[in-house]
Design an enzyme around this catalytic site. Structure first.
Site, short mmCIF file in Angstrom:
data_model
loop_
_atom_site.label_atom_id
_atom_site.label_comp_id
_atom_site.label_asym_id
_atom_site.label_seq_id
_atom_site.Cartn_x
_atom_site.Cartn_y
_atom_site.Cartn_z
N ASP A 17 1.08 -1.19 0.06
CA ASP A 17 -0.11 0.10 -0.05
C ASP A 17 1.07 1.45 0.09
OD1 ASP A 17 -2.32 1.85 0.48
OD2 ASP A 17 -1.44 1.70 2.54
N ASP A 19 -0.34 5.12 1.00
CA ASP A 19 -0.53 6.08 2.00
C ASP A 19 -0.40 5.60 3.17
OD1 ASP A 19 -0.91 8.46 0.05
OD2 ASP A 19 -2.52 7.23 -0.68
C1 XBP Z 1 -5.56 6.13 0.35
C2 XBP Z 1 -6.56 6.87 0.08
C3 XBP Z 1 -6.58 7.97 -0.88
C4 XBP Z 1 -5.85 9.18 -0.42
C5 XBP Z 1 -6.07 10.37 -1.43
O1 XBP Z 1 -5.98 4.91 0.79
O2 XBP Z 1 -7.67 6.78 0.61
O3 XBP Z 1 -7.69 8.41 -1.18
O4 XBP Z 1 -6.24 9.38 0.89
O5 XBP Z 1 -5.81 10.04 -2.80
P1 XBP Z 1 -5.04 3.45 0.91
P2 XBP Z 1 -6.76 10.41 -4.00
O6 XBP Z 1 -3.83 3.81 1.81
O7 XBP Z 1 -5.83 2.50 1.75
O8 XBP Z 1 -4.89 2.96 -0.26
O9 XBP Z 1 -7.26 11.83 -3.62
O10 XBP Z 1 -5.86 10.50 -4.90
O11 XBP Z 1 -7.91 9.61 -4.11
MG MG Z 2 -2.89 3.16 3.44
#
Ligand code: XBP
Ligand code: MG
Length: 260
Positions: A17, A19
């Site tokens: 993953d 973020d």
């Molecule tokens: C990450 C997210 C993303 C970011 C924003 O979740 O939820 O939406 O917060 O990105 P994970 P965008 O780590 O579970 O994949 O604005 O580009 O959608």
């Molecule tokens: Mg995440």
């Protein structure tokens, strides 16, 4: 006498993953970029650190804006073309996010670079499965690991490439299929409840590294939950799950988990 020894499963890929897992991007990256986009469109919305924690229950930036309007800002007079409005707002947000990330102020989490390097040295393949926009991944990896790092990943599965975002399994299913592997040969690295719902629904064993936003999430079913991956000189703390031989997550630990 027949010895019934279970066949060893071979670890062939790590699926990361982004973020919260590769870097702690939500509070000081995505949240700030959303607020800058709101300002730019003359909206008086402001997502505080606390509110953003609630909004994170919905993955995907466009989906998160919609959730905010439905549950936290019902007074807002929605434009007729709400989809177009959200898309435009999100495009601005992505521009602000990539500008922010280009400054390199948000570092990799402990152990990430080491584990990526170990995997590459040992012929373990790499993939990404994330909800965020592809451009965000490109800028983050380029900034923190160099442009060449984009080639380390056989699959970068991101954003709208699938129609259902996490917690649906689709993004992990896609990554596994593109790798041409079986889920039992891969290990996922995640940071959130929605993340493990997604990876576990794709039948992946999963290591979780928590962060401020996710420390109280439910990680039932995760193989190992830690404060971070750790380094040889910066041991990690095991919160729950499998105790690896080493006190930081290395490829051996990943192999042990896939086989347990
Ligand atoms: C990450 C997210 C993303 C970011 C924003 O979740 O939820 O939406 O917060 O990105 P994970 P965008 O780590 O579970 O994949 O604005 O580009 O959608
Ligand atoms: Mg995440």
């Amino acid at each position: 006498m027949v010895i019934n020894k279970m066949a060893e499963k071979e670890l062939k890929a790590l699926i990361f993953d982004v973020d919260g897992t590769i870097a702690d991007t939500e509070r000081d990256g995505h949240r700030v970029a959303f607020n800058l986009a709101f300002d730019e469109l003359g909206l008086d919305w402001s997502w505080s650190v606390e509110l953003y924690g609630k909004l994170l229950s919905v993955t995907g930036g466009k989906e998160r804006i919609r959730y905010y309007l439905e549950c936290f800002n019902q007074e807002f007079k929605k434009p007729d073309d709400l989809d177009g409005f959200i898309a435009k707002l999100h495009q601005l947000k992505t521009q602000h996010y990539t500008d922010l990330m280009s400054k390199g102020d948000i570092p990799l989490r402990p152990g990430v670079e080491r584990l990526l390097n170990e995997a590459r040295e040992q012929g373990i393949r790499l993939a990404i499965a994330t909800t965020t926009t592809p451009k965000n991944v490109e800028v983050l990896l380029t900034q923190l690991l160099g442009a060449e790092s984009l080639t380390w990943f056989d699959v970068i599965a991101a954003g709208d490439i699938v129609s259902s975002k996490k917690p649906a399994s689709a993004i992990y299913d896609y990554a596994i299929k593109e790798l041409g592997l079986d889920a039992s040969e891969c290990l996922a690295l995640e940071d959130s409840h929605n993340g493990i719902l997604s990876s576990m629904a794709a039948d992946l064993k999963t290591i979780v590294t928590i962060n401020e936003y996710t420390k109280d999430h439910d990680f039932t079913g995760a193989s190992l939950v830690l404060n971070h991956l750790g380094e040889p000189k910066e041991a990690n703390t095991v919160i729950s799950g499998y105790q690896c031989t080493s006190n930081y997550v290395d490829i051996n630990c990943c192999r042990e988990i896939v086989n347990k």
